[in-house]
Design a protein around this motif. Structure first.
Motif, short mmCIF file in Angstrom:
data_model
loop_
_atom_site.label_atom_id
_atom_site.label_comp_id
_atom_site.label_asym_id
_atom_site.label_seq_id
_atom_site.Cartn_x
_atom_site.Cartn_y
_atom_site.Cartn_z
N PHE A 293 0.84 -1.20 0.00
CA PHE A 293 0.00 0.00 0.00
C PHE A 293 0.87 1.26 0.00
O PHE A 293 0.65 2.19 -0.77
N LEU A 294 1.87 1.26 0.88
CA LEU A 294 2.75 2.43 1.01
C LEU A 294 3.53 2.67 -0.27
O LEU A 294 3.62 3.81 -0.75
N ARG A 295 4.08 1.60 -0.84
CA ARG A 295 4.88 1.75 -2.07
C ARG A 295 4.02 2.27 -3.22
O ARG A 295 4.44 3.16 -3.97
N ALA A 296 2.80 1.74 -3.33
CA ALA A 296 1.91 2.19 -4.41
C ALA A 296 1.56 3.67 -4.24
O ALA A 296 1.51 4.41 -5.22
N ALA A 297 1.33 4.09 -3.00
CA ALA A 297 1.00 5.49 -2.75
C ALA A 297 2.17 6.39 -3.09
O ALA A 297 2.01 7.46 -3.70
N GLN A 298 3.36 5.98 -2.71
CA GLN A 298 4.54 6.80 -3.01
C GLN A 298 4.80 6.87 -4.50
O GLN A 298 5.18 7.94 -5.02
N LYS A 299 4.62 5.77 -5.22
CA LYS A 299 4.80 5.78 -6.67
C LYS A 299 3.81 6.73 -7.35
O LYS A 299 4.12 7.34 -8.38
N ALA A 300 2.61 6.83 -6.78
CA ALA A 300 1.58 7.71 -7.34
C ALA A 300 1.74 9.15 -6.88
O ALA A 300 0.91 10.00 -7.21
N GLY A 301 2.80 9.43 -6.11
CA GLY A 301 3.02 10.77 -5.61
C GLY A 301 2.11 11.16 -4.46
O GLY A 301 1.91 12.35 -4.18
N ARG A 302 1.55 10.15 -3.77
CA ARG A 302 0.61 10.41 -2.68
C ARG A 302 1.12 9.83 -1.36
O ARG A 302 0.33 9.48 -0.48
N GLY A 303 2.44 9.75 -1.24
CA GLY A 303 3.02 9.18 -0.02
C GLY A 303 2.66 9.97 1.22
O GLY A 303 2.31 9.39 2.26
N ALA A 304 2.71 11.29 1.15
CA ALA A 304 2.38 12.12 2.31
C ALA A 304 0.91 11.97 2.70
O ALA A 304 0.57 11.89 3.89
N LEU A 305 0.03 11.92 1.70
CA LEU A 305 -1.40 11.71 1.96
C LEU A 305 -1.62 10.37 2.65
O LEU A 305 -2.38 10.27 3.62
N PHE A 306 -0.95 9.33 2.15
CA PHE A 306 -1.10 8.00 2.73
C PHE A 306 -0.64 7.99 4.19
O PHE A 306 -1.32 7.43 5.06
N GLU A 307 0.49 8.62 4.47
CA GLU A 307 0.99 8.62 5.84
C GLU A 307 0.06 9.37 6.78
O GLU A 307 -0.13 8.97 7.94
N ARG A 308 -0.54 10.45 6.31
CA ARG A 308 -1.53 11.16 7.14
C ARG A 308 -2.75 10.28 7.38
O ARG A 308 -3.31 10.24 8.48
N ALA A 309 -3.17 9.57 6.33
CA ALA A 309 -4.32 8.67 6.46
C ALA A 309 -4.01 7.53 7.43
O ALA A 309 -4.89 7.12 8.21
#
Length: 636
Positions: A293-309
């Motif tokens: 999940f984390l890797r996919a979010a970071q690849k999509a440029g949404r790593g910071a959003l994922f970590e907040r979520a």
């Protein structure tokens, strides 16, 4: 000594026959109920349902073939295959004729296969493919009792069915009806982390007991009301946890599919096509899913959003936990608002990646990290962490519904008693406890003390009877200063870092605790690609290595924050290759062979500690210890 037990279940009927009876009873009572799902063509991910009546007929036809082949009550037959549809049919067909199943990991070495087949005195073995056939064939000369070897991928099941055409169905019924609850059903071999694996004799009663108890108290959590629960079985049936999942499904009317390929791609595809309502897994699977999940979010440029979520999910789950345990008022307005926002934008997409229907899960095999449990609960998948071992036929504890306490493995199952001895060892008493080790009376007497199983695990019970596992007695590390350290919690915390794949804590007779670390190859590749370094600079490799040192250093610091200073990791080394079956550093059930790892990496361990003591004066213990203030970050 502290002990705890819940009242015996009142809704569980006593077992009167063998495990195979559930297949026949369900077929008689609800013949059209979907019982199993199979894929004629795995590449197409199209599942075909098999009804209870169809499964019974397959079991009977195969049982006739076993009878025609000379298999009779008390004979032991090994199954050496991955988690596939045929495994379940074979298992119940053998139980129908009173035979005992001996599960063997298909990845087992030649020596392991030879030992298990000889020790269990198997009459026959079913292998999956030509590789398995060659492995068994290479040891056949030392197995005079082995009469048959069947290969699944070479038409073994149709051949057996054809062989049994002339055997009357009444013969199968007669043999099934003489199977008693206390007859041995499975000879399950332990992982063999030290020495040879030992065969645990598990009766039909002991295997059925935790399944029936869990179904009575927890089945309603496996699917929404009015929906048949569905479970994708991918854990090895060669392990007692996998066998328990199989038993739960067939005894409880859950629809079960099989996934033999444990690769991330195959498992993800199977989850999306089968769409289970409930997930049974081990902590490493939950860790891997989170990292994906984390890797996919970071690849999509949404790593910071994922970590907040993720942070919001954990905070929300913590507040809910406090409310249900009566220590808090629940999530406040702002937190509920944030959680609702991330539910629409993040959490439902994460659940969709698991098929979109998973409403709950169970983690077993080893304790689940509390932070990980909070994350899954916060995104809408409540994971019930439990505890069991081969010698207890699987289940010993589970999280009570509506009173889940993350970071523990729950309370004893109804009808099971737990004690914690003075040295912290967990003792278990109940119906699910095994009958003893095959051909090892001394080992049986050592393990069973007055009817209580000495598990070898250490833990503690709180005032409400929740059990926390802290490690294995044999894994305790004692440093040269006499400090005792349980490695499991540190290793678990290290693995929470996305880059860390495996971790082994060392330090016996050393001045401090150290760690051997391997990296997750998928996340490492992603991490390297995301570094903001110029491609062709002459110092790129050195800069990349320095960045990696710092990142792993942060993982070590995070792990150290959970323990006292004397228990913290002061030195570590990152290894070039993982601990694997191929290098003899993992058991077939993917447990660490700690002694083998320490021997294998003796040079690296010595170098790791010597790197910090070169500047200290000889025989100056006080000065030497002063050099262990910061974590070493030596890379191999």
């Amino acid at each position: 000594m502290r002990d705890f037990a819940l009242a015996p279940p009142t809704t569980t009927a006593p077992l009167t026959g063998g495990l195979a009876d559930s297949v026949f009873d369900t077929a008689l009572r609800e013949p059209n109920t979907p019982q199993l799902a199979r894929r004629p063509d795995p590449a197409k991910q199209v599942w075909t349902q098999v009804t209870a009546a169809e499964l019974r007929d397959e079991v009977v036809d195969l049982a006739k073939g076993f009878i025609a082949s000379g298999i009779s009550p008390g004979h032991r037959v090994a199954i050496m295959a991955r988690t596939r549809y045929e495994w379940t049919v074979l298992c119940y067909a053998l139980w129908s004729v009173g035979a005992e199943v001996v599960p063997i990991y298909p990845t087992s070495s030649r020596d392991q296969v030879a030992w298990i087949l000889a020790d269990s005195q198997c009459s026959a073995v079913v292998v999956e493919d030509e590789q398995g056939l060659m492995t068994v064939g290479s040891v056949c000369t030392s197995l005079p009792l082995l009469r048959n070897v069947w290969q699944l991928d070479d038409g073994a099941m149709p051949q057996l069915v054809e062989l049994g055409r002339t055997v009357p169905t009444t013969t199968v019924d007669s043999m099934r009806r003489i199977v008693l609850p206390d007859s041995a059903a499975v000879i399950a071999y332990t992982s063999g982390t030290t020495g040879h694996p030992r065969g645990c004799a598990l009766s039909h009663r002991s295997l059925a007991s935790p399944c029936d108890t869990l179904l009575a108290g927890w089945r309603h959590t496996a699917a929404p009301p009015g929906v048949q629960p569905t479970v994708l079985a991918f854990l090895p049936f060669s392990h007692v946890y996998g066998l328990m999942i199989q038993g739960l499904c067939l005894r409880g009317g859950l629809l079960m599919g099989h996934e033999p390929d444990l690769s991330g791609e195959a498992l993800s595809s199977a989850l999306l096509s089968f769409r289970p309502t409930y997930l049974y897994a081990v902590p490493s699977v939950f860790e891997k899913i989170y990292k994906n999940f984390l890797r996919a979010a970071q690849k999509a440029g949404r790593g910071a959003l994922f970590e907040r979520a993720v942070g919001t999910a954990r905070d929300f789950a913590t507040a809910v936990e406090r409310q249900r345990l009566g220590t808090g008022s629940g999530p406040g307005f702002d937190l509920r608002l944030q959680h609702a926002l991330y539910e629409r934008t993040v959490y439902r997409k994460l659940r969709a990646a698991l098929g979109g229907r998973v409403c709950g899960a169970v983690s077993g095999g080893s304790p689940l990290n509390r932070e990980l449990a909070l994350f899954y609960s916060g995104i809408g998948i409540l994971v019930h962490d439990g505890y069991g071992l081969t010698e207890t036929s699987g289940g010993v504890t589970a999280q009570p519904v509506g009173r889940e306490k993350f970071g523990t493995v729950g309370q004893p199952l109804p009808g099971t008693e737990i004690r914690v001895a003075g040295d912290g060892e967990i003792m278990v008493h109940g119906t699910s406890v095994f009958q003893g080790y095959v051909n090892d009376d001394a080992g049986t007497r050592e393990a069973l003390r007055g009817g209580w199983l000495a598990t070898g695990d250490i833990g503690r019970l709180d005032t409400e009877g929740y059990l926390t596992i802290t490690g294995r007695k044999k894994d305790i590390i004692i440093t040269s200063s006499g400090k005792s350290v349980a490695p499991a919690a540190l290793e678990q915390r290290l693995r929470m870092h996305p880059l860390v794949h495996q971790a082994v804590i060392v330090g016996d007779n050393r001045p401090c605790v150290g760690a051997l670390i391997t990296l997750d190859p998928d996340f490492l590749a992603h991490w390297r690609a995301s570094l903001a370094l110029q491609e062709d600079t002459p110092h790129r490799q050195a800069r990349e290595e320095n960045a990696l040192r710092e990142e792993i250093g942060r993982a070590v610091a995070a792990a150290n924050s959970t323990v006292s200073r004397s228990e913290s990791i002061r030195v570590f080394r990152v290894l070039a290759e993982p601990f694997a079956l191929s290098n003899g550093l993992l058991t077939p059930s993917m447990k660490l062979r700690r002694d083998a790892i320490v021997r294998h990496y003796a040079f690296e361990i010595d170098a790791m500690y010597q790197a910090r003591t070169r500047s200290s004066r000889p025989n100056a213990a006080a000065e030497e210890l002063a050099h262990w203030d910061d974590s070493d970050n030596v890379f191999r």
